[in-house]
Design a protein around this motif. Sequence first.
Motif, PDB file in Angstrom:
ATOM      1  N   THR A   1      -9.537  52.563  13.874  1.00  0.00           N
ATOM      2  CA  THR A   1      -9.384  54.002  13.662  1.00  0.00           C
ATOM      3  C   THR A   1      -8.755  54.679  14.872  1.00  0.00           C
ATOM      4  O   THR A   1      -7.849  55.505  14.740  1.00  0.00           O
ATOM      5  CB  THR A   1     -10.744  54.639  13.351  1.00  0.00           C
ATOM      6  OG1 THR A   1     -11.282  54.062  12.154  1.00  0.00           O
ATOM      7  CG2 THR A   1     -10.617  56.136  13.155  1.00  0.00           C
TER       8      THR A   1
ATOM      9  N   ALA B   1      -5.084  53.894  15.126  1.00  0.00           N
ATOM     10  CA  ALA B   1      -4.308  54.711  14.193  1.00  0.00           C
ATOM     11  C   ALA B   1      -4.193  56.147  14.687  1.00  0.00           C
ATOM     12  O   ALA B   1      -3.136  56.781  14.539  1.00  0.00           O
ATOM     13  CB  ALA B   1      -4.961  54.677  12.809  1.00  0.00           C
ATOM     14  N   LEU B   2      -5.250  56.679  15.293  1.00  0.00           N
ATOM     15  CA  LEU B   2      -5.202  58.043  15.823  1.00  0.00           C
ATOM     16  C   LEU B   2      -4.196  58.141  16.962  1.00  0.00           C
ATOM     17  O   LEU B   2      -3.466  59.137  17.086  1.00  0.00           O
ATOM     18  CB  LEU B   2      -6.597  58.464  16.292  1.00  0.00           C
ATOM     19  CG  LEU B   2      -6.774  59.925  16.689  1.00  0.00           C
ATOM     20  CD1 LEU B   2      -6.520  60.839  15.498  1.00  0.00           C
ATOM     21  CD2 LEU B   2      -8.168  60.168  17.240  1.00  0.00           C
TER      22      LEU B   2
ATOM     23  N   PHE C   1      -9.906  65.295  13.958  1.00  0.00           N
ATOM     24  CA  PHE C   1     -10.562  64.028  13.626  1.00  0.00           C
ATOM     25  C   PHE C   1     -12.062  64.232  13.443  1.00  0.00           C
ATOM     26  O   PHE C   1     -12.661  63.706  12.504  1.00  0.00           O
ATOM     27  CB  PHE C   1     -10.288  63.026  14.748  1.00  0.00           C
ATOM     28  CG  PHE C   1     -10.984  61.713  14.584  1.00  0.00           C
ATOM     29  CD1 PHE C   1     -10.493  60.752  13.712  1.00  0.00           C
ATOM     30  CD2 PHE C   1     -12.134  61.425  15.309  1.00  0.00           C
ATOM     31  CE1 PHE C   1     -11.136  59.528  13.561  1.00  0.00           C
ATOM     32  CE2 PHE C   1     -12.786  60.206  15.167  1.00  0.00           C
ATOM     33  CZ  PHE C   1     -12.279  59.256  14.280  1.00  0.00           C
TER      34      PHE C   1
ATOM     35  N   ALA D   1      -3.277  64.162   9.093  1.00  0.00           N
ATOM     36  CA  ALA D   1      -3.530  62.733   9.217  1.00  0.00           C
ATOM     37  C   ALA D   1      -4.752  62.473  10.087  1.00  0.00           C
ATOM     38  O   ALA D   1      -5.553  61.570   9.801  1.00  0.00           O
ATOM     39  CB  ALA D   1      -2.303  62.039   9.799  1.00  0.00           C
TER      40      ALA D   1
ATOM     41  N   LEU E   1      -8.098  60.497   8.936  1.00  0.00           N
ATOM     42  CA  LEU E   1      -8.648  59.338   9.635  1.00  0.00           C
ATOM     43  C   LEU E   1     -10.139  59.517   9.906  1.00  0.00           C
ATOM     44  O   LEU E   1     -10.920  58.564   9.795  1.00  0.00           O
ATOM     45  CB  LEU E   1      -7.898  59.115  10.950  1.00  0.00           C
ATOM     46  CG  LEU E   1      -6.534  58.455  10.850  1.00  0.00           C
ATOM     47  CD1 LEU E   1      -5.815  58.503  12.190  1.00  0.00           C
ATOM     48  CD2 LEU E   1      -6.664  57.010  10.377  1.00  0.00           C
TER      49      LEU E   1
ATOM     50  N   ASN F   1     -11.938  59.010   6.623  1.00  0.00           N
ATOM     51  CA  ASN F   1     -11.906  57.592   6.256  1.00  0.00           C
ATOM     52  C   ASN F   1     -12.928  56.794   7.051  1.00  0.00           C
ATOM     53  O   ASN F   1     -13.546  55.859   6.533  1.00  0.00           O
ATOM     54  CB  ASN F   1     -10.503  57.040   6.480  1.00  0.00           C
ATOM     55  CG  ASN F   1     -10.376  55.607   6.001  1.00  0.00           C
ATOM     56  OD1 ASN F   1     -10.388  55.336   4.813  1.00  0.00           O
ATOM     57  ND2 ASN F   1     -10.252  54.673   6.937  1.00  0.00           N
ATOM     58  N   LEU F   2     -13.124  57.157   8.319  1.00  0.00           N
ATOM     59  CA  LEU F   2     -14.132  56.468   9.136  1.00  0.00           C
ATOM     60  C   LEU F   2     -15.525  56.673   8.560  1.00  0.00           C
ATOM     61  O   LEU F   2     -16.290  55.709   8.390  1.00  0.00           O
ATOM     62  CB  LEU F   2     -14.069  56.983  10.576  1.00  0.00           C
ATOM     63  CG  LEU F   2     -15.136  56.435  11.526  1.00  0.00           C
ATOM     64  CD1 LEU F   2     -14.953  54.937  11.746  1.00  0.00           C
ATOM     65  CD2 LEU F   2     -15.108  57.185  12.862  1.00  0.00           C
TER      66      LEU F   2
ATOM     67  N   GLN G   1      -9.878  49.813   6.349  1.00  0.00           N
ATOM     68  CA  GLN G   1      -9.584  49.932   7.773  1.00  0.00           C
ATOM     69  C   GLN G   1      -8.328  49.173   8.207  1.00  0.00           C
ATOM     70  O   GLN G   1      -7.946  49.260   9.372  1.00  0.00           O
ATOM     71  CB  GLN G   1     -10.779  49.440   8.591  1.00  0.00           C
ATOM     72  CG  GLN G   1     -11.947  50.401   8.612  1.00  0.00           C
ATOM     73  CD  GLN G   1     -11.616  51.687   9.353  1.00  0.00           C
ATOM     74  OE1 GLN G   1     -11.077  51.677  10.450  1.00  0.00           O
ATOM     75  NE2 GLN G   1     -11.943  52.819   8.741  1.00  0.00           N
TER      76      GLN G   1
ATOM     77  N   LEU H   1      -5.504  52.014   5.803  1.00  0.00           N
ATOM     78  CA  LEU H   1      -5.883  52.926   6.888  1.00  0.00           C
ATOM     79  C   LEU H   1      -4.961  54.137   6.967  1.00  0.00           C
ATOM     80  O   LEU H   1      -5.423  55.268   7.132  1.00  0.00           O
ATOM     81  CB  LEU H   1      -5.889  52.163   8.221  1.00  0.00           C
ATOM     82  CG  LEU H   1      -6.353  52.948   9.445  1.00  0.00           C
ATOM     83  CD1 LEU H   1      -7.771  53.463   9.249  1.00  0.00           C
ATOM     84  CD2 LEU H   1      -6.271  52.080  10.694  1.00  0.00           C
ATOM     85  N   MET H   2      -3.644  53.910   6.863  1.00  0.00           N
ATOM     86  CA  MET H   2      -2.690  55.014   6.934  1.00  0.00           C
ATOM     87  C   MET H   2      -2.255  55.493   5.555  1.00  0.00           C
ATOM     88  O   MET H   2      -1.300  56.251   5.431  1.00  0.00           O
ATOM     89  CB  MET H   2      -1.461  54.581   7.748  1.00  0.00           C
ATOM     90  CG  MET H   2      -1.776  54.240   9.185  1.00  0.00           C
ATOM     91  SD  MET H   2      -2.550  55.600  10.096  1.00  0.00           S
ATOM     92  CE  MET H   2      -1.214  56.778  10.140  1.00  0.00           C
TER      93      MET H   2
ATOM     94  N   VAL I   1      -5.514  59.528   4.592  1.00  0.00           N
ATOM     95  CA  VAL I   1      -4.531  60.011   5.564  1.00  0.00           C
ATOM     96  C   VAL I   1      -3.335  60.620   4.846  1.00  0.00           C
ATOM     97  O   VAL I   1      -2.860  61.710   5.204  1.00  0.00           O
ATOM     98  CB  VAL I   1      -4.097  58.862   6.491  1.00  0.00           C
ATOM     99  CG1 VAL I   1      -2.929  59.296   7.370  1.00  0.00           C
ATOM    100  CG2 VAL I   1      -5.261  58.411   7.365  1.00  0.00           C
TER     101      VAL I   1
END
Length: 500
Positions: free
Chosen positions: A150, A153-154, A175, A258, A262, A265-266, A289, A293-294, A298
Motif C-alpha cells: 500500500t 502504491a502511495l 489516505f 487515488a 488506497l 482498499n487497505l 493488494q 491495488l491500482m 483507486v
Amino acid sequence: MTLAAGVVPPMPDRPPTRVPRYGTAGAIVVALALSVAYGAGQILFWTAPEITTNSPWIKLFLLPEPTPFKVTRVLLLIGWGIAALLGLGLLLTRRGGTPEADPTALARAERTTRACRFGILGALLLPFTAMPLASMGGNLPQLLLCLPTTLAALFLVHRVQLYRRMPGWLLLTGFGWGALIGGGFGLVMITWFQRSIPGYFTSRYWQRPQDSVRELYTLFPFNSALVTELGKAAGVAVLFLLFRRHIDGVVSGVVLGAAVGLGFNLTETVHYLGFVNPDHHPTEFWDRQVVGLMAAHVAFTALAGAGIGAARWLPERRDRLAVVGGGLLAAVGGHFETDVVLMQLDLRRADWYSDETLGLLVGIPVMTVITSGVFVALYVLILRRGLGAQAAGVARALHREAASGHGAVTEPEIGLLLSPRRRLLLELRVWRRDGTAGLRHLLRFQQAQLDLAVQSWHRERPGADSFIPQEQQLRERVLELKGVSSSSRTPPLPAPEALS
C-alpha cells in the motif's frame, strides 16, 4: 500557443473572478450529509418488518451486531450532541458581534469561530473511525502484511505528479480519510443495509424466497457501490474545500482520489483477511493488494476526484455540478458493474482454469482487466491529459518569469524544471553528494519554483479566484531558498547545465 525565444505573452489586465469561499462551512455540510445517511439507515432498521421466513439463507443477514458497530452508534449520538452545542455556541457568538475597532477581539473571535467549526467537523466524522480502528487493531498481522504494498502504491501516486506536487501531509490526510472515515462509513452503512433490507423483501416474498435472494443479490452490490463511493468522494470534497489552494485541477483531483482509494482498499483488505474470508489469505492478498491495488477502489475514487478537481476552473455553477456528478456517476457505476460482473466470473473461474494455481495467477488478472480495466484506462488517460495541459501552462509561466528578470527562475533552469527525468537524475546526484539534507533543500527549492509558475498560470485562467497566493510572496520564497543555498550549511545546488 508556442512561445518563440524571448517572446513573453503579456499578463491579463482583468482582476481575478472571486468565487464564494465555502471552507469549513462546506466541509461541515458534507459531514452532515454522511450523518443524515447514517440516520436514514437507522430509521430503515427501526421500521423494517419482522422476518417471517425460516429459510436457512436468511441467517446470513441476521448475524449478531459487531461490538464496534454498537460503539459507532453511541459515538455518533455523542458526536451529534457535541456538534449541536458547538453550533449553538457559534450562533450565539455571531449574534453577539465584535466591535470592529478592536483588532485583537476580532482576531480572537475568528480563532474561536475556526476552532468551533473544526470541532463540529471532528465530532461528526471521528465516530466513523471506530470500526476500521477495531478491525486493524484486531488484525495487526494482516495490517502489517498489507502496509508495504500500500505504501509503495502511495509513493507511486505521489510521484505521478510530474510538476507541482501537493504537500505530502495532504496526500496522507486523503489516505487516512479513505482508511478510517471512508472505510468506517462504508462498513457502518453496509451493516445497516444487511440488517434491515431483508425484512422488507422476506415479508413480501416469504412464499417465494428465490425471488428475494435474486433481488437482494442485486441490491447489495448497488448499496455497497453507492455508500462506499459517496463516503470516499466526500473525503476528496472535504479536503478540496479545506485546502483548495493545493488542489488545482484534474491532476490533483486524480492523485487525491487515488490516495483516498488506497486507504479504503487497505481497510477493506484487512477486514476481509481477518473476518470475511480468513481461510483464503493468499487469494485475497493477491487480488486486493497486488493485481487490483491500482484498480477497483483507486480507479473509482480517482474518477470522482477528477470531476471535483476539474470543477475548480469552471465558472458556471451548472457546469461544476455536471462534472462533479459525472465523476460520481462513473465511480458508483463502475463499482456496481465490477461487483456484479466479478461475482459471475468468479463462479466460472474454476471451470475455466482446472488448475487452482493457474486460476489464481492468470484468472484473477484476467477478471480484473475485464471488470475494472476500462476505468483504470480512463483515469490514466485523464491524468495524462491533465499533465500535458499542466506542462504547457507551466512552460509559458516559466518563460515569463525568466524574462521578468527577478531571478527566481533563469533560462537555464527552465529545461530542468520541465523535464521530470532530469530532475530525478539531479535528485539522485544531490542525494549521493549531500545526503538527505541537500535533497530536501533541492526538493523545496524546485517545488517553490514550480509553485510560482503554476500559480502564475492559474492567475491567467478564466476561473482564477481569490485562493491563488500573491505572486510576490511566492517569488520571495524562491529567492529565499536560493539565498539559503549559499549562506547556510546546506551545500549549494549543482548547476542545471551539469545534467545536459
